[in-house]
Structures are given as structure tokens and as C-alpha cells.
Design a protein around this motif. Structure first.
Motif, PDB file in Angstrom:
ATOM      1  N   SER A   1      29.402  37.768  79.706  1.00  0.00           N
ATOM      2  CA  SER A   1      27.958  37.988  80.183  1.00  0.00           C
ATOM      3  C   SER A   1      28.085  39.699  80.365  1.00  0.00           C
ATOM      4  N   LYS A   2      29.214  40.334  80.878  1.00  0.00           N
ATOM      5  CA  LYS A   2      29.215  41.711  80.961  1.00  0.00           C
ATOM      6  C   LYS A   2      28.962  42.495  79.682  1.00  0.00           C
ATOM      7  N   LYS A   3      29.682  41.716  78.608  1.00  0.00           N
ATOM      8  CA  LYS A   3      29.674  42.186  77.279  1.00  0.00           C
ATOM      9  C   LYS A   3      28.245  42.406  76.520  1.00  0.00           C
ATOM     10  N   TYR A   4      27.659  41.217  76.767  1.00  0.00           N
ATOM     11  CA  TYR A   4      26.129  41.350  76.296  1.00  0.00           C
ATOM     12  C   TYR A   4      25.308  42.260  77.125  1.00  0.00           C
ATOM     13  N   ALA A   5      25.524  42.407  78.423  1.00  0.00           N
ATOM     14  CA  ALA A   5      24.810  43.384  79.134  1.00  0.00           C
ATOM     15  C   ALA A   5      24.929  44.676  78.655  1.00  0.00           C
ATOM     16  N   ASN A   6      26.169  45.071  78.353  1.00  0.00           N
ATOM     17  CA  ASN A   6      26.512  46.420  78.079  1.00  0.00           C
ATOM     18  C   ASN A   6      26.032  46.747  76.632  1.00  0.00           C
ATOM     19  N   ILE A   7      25.852  45.688  75.804  1.00  0.00           N
ATOM     20  CA  ILE A   7      25.196  45.956  74.220  1.00  0.00           C
ATOM     21  C   ILE A   7      23.818  46.273  74.659  1.00  0.00           C
ATOM     22  N   LEU A   8      23.074  45.478  75.347  1.00  0.00           N
ATOM     23  CA  LEU A   8      21.641  45.624  75.572  1.00  0.00           C
ATOM     24  C   LEU A   8      21.448  47.121  75.961  1.00  0.00           C
ATOM     25  N   ILE A   9      22.196  47.367  77.091  1.00  0.00           N
ATOM     26  CA  ILE A   9      22.016  48.784  77.806  1.00  0.00           C
ATOM     27  C   ILE A   9      22.423  49.926  76.871  1.00  0.00           C
ATOM     28  N   GLU A  10      23.511  49.753  76.064  1.00  0.00           N
ATOM     29  CA  GLU A  10      23.957  50.926  75.077  1.00  0.00           C
ATOM     30  C   GLU A  10      22.860  50.958  73.751  1.00  0.00           C
ATOM     31  N   ASN A  11      22.565  49.719  73.492  1.00  0.00           N
ATOM     32  CA  ASN A  11      21.619  49.842  72.122  1.00  0.00           C
ATOM     33  C   ASN A  11      20.056  50.096  72.544  1.00  0.00           C
ATOM     34  N   PHE A  12      19.652  49.439  73.541  1.00  0.00           N
ATOM     35  CA  PHE A  12      18.280  49.580  74.051  1.00  0.00           C
ATOM     36  C   PHE A  12      17.914  49.997  75.542  1.00  0.00           C
ATOM     37  N   PRO A  13      18.593  51.146  75.911  1.00  0.00           N
ATOM     38  CA  PRO A  13      18.290  51.602  77.213  1.00  0.00           C
ATOM     39  C   PRO A  13      17.010  51.749  77.790  1.00  0.00           C
ATOM     40  N   ASN A  14      16.099  51.899  76.974  1.00  0.00           N
ATOM     41  CA  ASN A  14      14.588  51.837  77.575  1.00  0.00           C
ATOM     42  C   ASN A  14      14.008  50.698  77.725  1.00  0.00           C
ATOM     43  N   SER A  15      14.499  49.550  77.193  1.00  0.00           N
ATOM     44  CA  SER A  15      14.133  48.284  77.022  1.00  0.00           C
ATOM     45  C   SER A  15      13.800  47.773  78.643  1.00  0.00           C
ATOM     46  N   ILE A  16      12.537  47.045  78.625  1.00  0.00           N
ATOM     47  CA  ILE A  16      12.103  46.281  80.056  1.00  0.00           C
ATOM     48  C   ILE A  16      13.292  45.332  80.337  1.00  0.00           C
ATOM     49  N   TYR A  17      14.265  44.978  79.179  1.00  0.00           N
ATOM     50  CA  TYR A  17      15.066  43.969  79.638  1.00  0.00           C
ATOM     51  C   TYR A  17      16.494  44.391  80.271  1.00  0.00           C
ATOM     52  N   ALA A  18      16.631  45.800  80.119  1.00  0.00           N
ATOM     53  CA  ALA A  18      17.602  46.655  80.609  1.00  0.00           C
ATOM     54  C   ALA A  18      17.472  46.967  82.111  1.00  0.00           C
ATOM     55  N   ASN A  19      17.226  46.077  82.924  1.00  0.00           N
ATOM     56  CA  ASN A  19      16.639  46.309  84.335  1.00  0.00           C
ATOM     57  C   ASN A  19      17.866  46.262  85.158  1.00  0.00           C
ATOM     58  N   ASN A  20      17.722  46.242  86.528  1.00  0.00           N
ATOM     59  CA  ASN A  20      18.607  46.598  87.522  1.00  0.00           C
ATOM     60  C   ASN A  20      19.537  45.112  87.425  1.00  0.00           C
ATOM     61  N   ASN A  21      19.165  44.004  87.236  1.00  0.00           N
ATOM     62  CA  ASN A  21      19.880  42.863  87.120  1.00  0.00           C
ATOM     63  C   ASN A  21      21.042  43.030  86.107  1.00  0.00           C
ATOM     64  N   ILE A  22      20.422  43.292  85.036  1.00  0.00           N
ATOM     65  CA  ILE A  22      21.469  43.470  83.826  1.00  0.00           C
ATOM     66  C   ILE A  22      22.283  44.619  84.193  1.00  0.00           C
ATOM     67  N   GLN A  23      22.037  45.757  84.687  1.00  0.00           N
ATOM     68  CA  GLN A  23      22.701  46.945  84.936  1.00  0.00           C
ATOM     69  C   GLN A  23      23.877  46.275  86.095  1.00  0.00           C
ATOM     70  N   SER A  24      23.459  45.518  87.083  1.00  0.00           N
ATOM     71  CA  SER A  24      24.327  45.157  87.988  1.00  0.00           C
ATOM     72  C   SER A  24      25.287  44.327  87.405  1.00  0.00           C
ATOM     73  N   ILE A  25      25.144  43.422  86.269  1.00  0.00           N
ATOM     74  CA  ILE A  25      26.063  42.508  85.647  1.00  0.00           C
ATOM     75  C   ILE A  25      26.953  43.326  84.980  1.00  0.00           C
ATOM     76  N   ALA A  26      26.656  44.430  84.321  1.00  0.00           N
ATOM     77  CA  ALA A  26      27.441  45.321  83.575  1.00  0.00           C
ATOM     78  C   ALA A  26      28.501  46.034  84.405  1.00  0.00           C
ATOM     79  N   ARG A  27      27.927  46.455  85.696  1.00  0.00           N
ATOM     80  CA  ARG A  27      28.750  47.014  86.554  1.00  0.00           C
ATOM     81  C   ARG A  27      30.133  46.185  86.997  1.00  0.00           C
ATOM     82  N   ASN A  28      29.700  44.811  87.311  1.00  0.00           N
ATOM     83  CA  ASN A  28      30.873  44.139  87.870  1.00  0.00           C
ATOM     84  C   ASN A  28      31.784  43.511  87.070  1.00  0.00           C
TER      85      ASN A  28
END
Length: 70
Positions: free
Chosen positions: A43-70
Motif C-alpha cells: 500500500s505504501k509503495k502504491y501511495a508513493n508512486i501516486l504522490i511522486e508521479n502525480f503530486p497535484n492529483s486529486i487522488y494524492a490527498n491527505n489519506n494517501i499521504q498519511s499511508i505513504a508516511r507510515n
């Protein structure tokens, strides 16, 4: 839970076949959320891919960022 597993398999198949597909942002979002219940590292891997490749996406929200950090 079996419906989630089926969905997870289908999203993983889309991701492997169409890594630059039209729906990839939503697919990464769904993969992050669905796999978070089963495999937090995946899950963390997918969250990081989303954030890195699409930082301005509506899907790169706080929930996803929280998963990426934990």
C-alpha cells in the motif's frame, strides 16, 4: 473481503498492463486503499508512486499521504 481481493487483482492487472493508462491515478488510489487492509508495505509503495508521479492529483490527498508516511 473476497470482493476486495477480486478488485485488488483487477486493479493490479490494469496497473501492470497500462502503467500510463488513462485511469492510472484512480487505479493507484484504489490499489493503495485496497492493499492497505492486506499488505501495508505494498500500500505504501502504491501511495508513493501516486504522490511522486502525480503530486497535484486529486487522488494524492491527505489519506494517501498519511499511508505513504507510515
Amino acid at each position: 473481503l473476497s470482493d476486495n481481493n477480486v478488485a485488488l487483482e483487477q486493479f493490479e492487472e490494469y496497473y501492470s498492463q497500462y502503467p500510463n493508462g488513462t485511469y492510472i491515478q484512480e487505479v493507484l488510489y484504489q490499489l493503495t486503499l485496497l492493499s492497505n487492509q492486506i499488505d501495508t508495505q505494498k500500500s505504501k509503495k502504491y501511495a508513493n508512486i501516486l504522490i511522486e508521479n502525480f503530486p497535484n492529483s486529486i487522488y494524492a490527498n491527505n489519506n494517501i499521504q498519511s499511508i505513504a508516511r507510515n
